[in-house]
Enzyme design. Structure first.
Site, PDB file in Angstrom:
ATOM      1  N   ASP A   1     -54.958 -22.368  -1.272  1.00  0.00           N
ATOM      2  CA  ASP A   1     -56.372 -22.300  -0.906  1.00  0.00           C
ATOM      3  C   ASP A   1     -57.247 -22.417  -2.155  1.00  0.00           C
ATOM      4  OD1 ASP A   1     -58.226 -21.707   1.364  1.00  0.00           O
ATOM      5  OD2 ASP A   1     -58.819 -20.063   0.059  1.00  0.00           O
TER       6      ASP A   1
ATOM      7  N   GLU B   1     -55.360 -27.375  -2.257  1.00  0.00           N
ATOM      8  CA  GLU B   1     -56.657 -27.710  -1.677  1.00  0.00           C
ATOM      9  C   GLU B   1     -57.579 -27.932  -2.873  1.00  0.00           C
ATOM     10  OE1 GLU B   1     -60.302 -26.177   1.158  1.00  0.00           O
ATOM     11  OE2 GLU B   1     -59.190 -24.727  -0.031  1.00  0.00           O
TER      12      GLU B   1
END
Ligand code: NOJ
Length: 547
Positions: free
Chosen positions: A212, A266
């Site tokens: 993330d 990401e």
């Protein structure tokens, strides 16, 4: 067929299906998707023909940001199941030939995480607070935030705490919601903790991690205000060079496990930066967001494809191709708009006029385009069913913190997170058991035609198109390599070959175009008549030898 652990390079051309656990399938009947629901639907995923699943966070969480606020990185949230459900799921997935990638959220945790609670209790200057970014406020009474950094969800990135003695006190940094305090990655304890968390899940058999906001972990020393920096200075909290050491250490851990354990970052960064994260001793792959952000437009997509392949070739990493995820407007809706980017000038587009039929036609063509490109492809759950963004959710049912934090300017991301329709005639479209609670967000009645069971076996359905394309991806040797050759084509048409035998043609223009010479049509996104490729249609061809 079970996963073959000796295929350690599986990730170089894998198709990965993103499961958003709360919206995939509800096994327990509480209206929220969970691990028993996912377990029961693994045969569907194996039959779809994907190679791996990526699960958005399943960890124990107060769910202030749908699980991206983690309170315990080593346990499963009771909403989704138990730790033994998770290990059973990994085993069952492997038995069905599916690898499992889990989300890891290292930039921030939940404000209910024991470390953050301890930091609040310990007070200013304590070692507990040093694990986060606590600072005194500005102004005579410290009532102004320490700097001008914004939260990605809108508003300011700082929240003031009440000290243990009841007085208004320090502020802490949260680049997302105030329920998600940012860790201080300068502290060895934070680094050690995450390395241990990686091992915890690798020991339980997971095949990889989606990281993330992988580019946000490191903050510039001193946390300088943006306004104090020269206008062309790099961001003080994005893409700082020191972040690479972290991933080098993580890579060494992944490489110490057998079977090809991988990372996908990401990474909302430019191409030059992306390249640095994908060096051979760092992350295996990173999401290709420029492709996802681009409108349905031949020239722009071609330029992005070329740029992507060039960039990745310099570091030997495979490209990834993405049409959607749980943060962006679904592709059917995006491509059904005149301006088909999902955000304009960084602002999410909501409720702009949309032609869903056009969007669905383009999404079918887009599926054949992106699945024909070299590298890995990600399928966001429901893309294979042709689901569109649900834009008319009642505001009181919306749960994404973005809505509140942006003061209503951004309706948030709930519209792409609506529970999947499995059975056209069952309550809640079979999302959960018949007698169970209604799905946590209402599904549009028109999704009856999108339910998996009505699409199953219908050769014209989106589901069968995905199945056919994914089957061909496995059987066509030409699709295996990293080559792509552009072939001469009319304006607004993309035509490229892979290997000696395969070609993909996509017509973005308004008029039909003649199909190039070929020996066979392998699959097309719309019927081919009189040798013409209609507007917004794609086709995979067996090329004529010696062309
Ligand atoms: C990116 C995730 O995809 C998104 O859903 C989340 O809100 C933020 N990171 C914060 O974790």
């Amino acid at each position: 067929m079970p996963v073959n652990a000796s295929e350690t390079a599986w990730w170089r051309d894998a198709v990965v299906y993103q499961v958003y656990p709360r919206s995939f399938a509800d096994g327990t009947g509480d209206g929220v998707g969970d691990l028993p629901g996912l377990l029961a639907r693994l045969p569907y995923l194996a039959a779809l023909g994907v190679d791996a699943i990526w699960l958005s966070p399943w960890y124990r969480s107060p769910m202030a940001d749908a699980g991206y606020d983690v309170a315990d990185y080593r346990d499963i949230d009771p909403l989704f199941g138990t730790l033994s459900d998770a290990t059973a799921l990994v085993e069952a997935a492997h038995e069905s030939g599916l690898r499992v990638i889990v989300d890891i959220v290292p930039n921030h945790c939940s404000d209910q995480h024991p470390w953050f609670r301890a930091a609040l209790a310990a007070g200013p200057g304590s070692p507990e607070r040093a694990l986060f970014h606590f600072r005194p406020g500005l102004g005579p009474d410290g009532a102004q935030p320490p700097n001008d950094w914004p939260s990605s969800f809108g508003g300011c990135a700082w929240e003031r705490v009440t000290e243990p003695d009841g007085t208004p006190g320090e502020w802490y940094l949260h680049l997302f919601s105030e329920a998600q305090p940012d860790f201080n990655w300068d502290r060895p304890e934070v680094r050690g903790e995450f390395e241990s968390v990686l091992r915890f899940w690798l020991d339980r058999g997971v095949d990889g991690f989606r990281i993330d906001v992988a580019n946000l972990l490191i903050k510039q020393e001193g946390l300088p205000a943006r306004a104090s920096l020269p206008p062309d200075a790099p961001s003080p909290y994005e893409d700082r060079p020191e972040v690479h050491e972290i991933y080098r250490a993580w890579r060494r851990i992944a490489d110490s496990y057998p079977g090809g354990r991988i990372f996908v970052g990401e990474l909302w960064v430019g191409r030059e930066s992306l390249r640095r994260y994908l060096r051979p001793d760092e992350l295996h792959t990173g999401f290709n967001f420029p492709y996802l952000q681009a409108p349905w437009q031949a020239e722009q997509l071609r330029a992005i494809i070329d740029g992507t392949l060039e960039t990745h070739a310099t570091v030997g990493a495979p490209a990834t191709w993405v049409l959607g995820n749980h943060d962006v407007t679904r592709v059917v809706t995006r491509y059904g708009r005149v301006e088909s980017s999902w955000a304009l000038d960084g602002v999410r587009v909501h409720n702009a006029p949309v032609d869903l039929e056009l969007g669905a036609r383009r999404a079918r063509a887009a599926a054949l385009l992106y699945l024909a490109l070299p590298g890995c492809a990600y399928v966001y759950q429901g893309e294979e069913l042709g689901l569109w963004e649900v834009e008319d959710l009642p505001p009181e049912l919306r749960q994404d913190p973005t809505l509140r934090q942006s003061g209503g300017a951004d309706l948030g991301r709930d519209g792409c997170r609506v529970p999947l329709p499995w059975e056209a005639d069952a309550p809640g479209f079979g999302f959960g058991p018949d007698e169970g609670a209604a799905p946590w967000l209402p599904q549009p009645p028109a999704w009856k035609t999108r339910a998996a069971d009505v699409q199953d076996g219908d050769p014209e359905s989106m589901l069968e198109l995905y199945r056919a394309a994914l089957r061909l991806r496995k059987t066509e040797d030409s699709l295996r390599g990293s080559d792509l050759t552009w072939l001469e084509s009319a304006d607004q048409v993309l035509f490229f070959g892979r290997g000696e035998e395969f070609a993909c043609v996509v017509n973005f223009g308004p008029e039909p175009v003649p199909l190039p010479a070929h020996d066979a049509v392998l699959v097309s996104s719309a019927p081919i008549a009189d040798g013409l490729l209609a507007a917004d249609t794609a086709v995979w061809l067996r090329r004529r030898a010696a062309e």
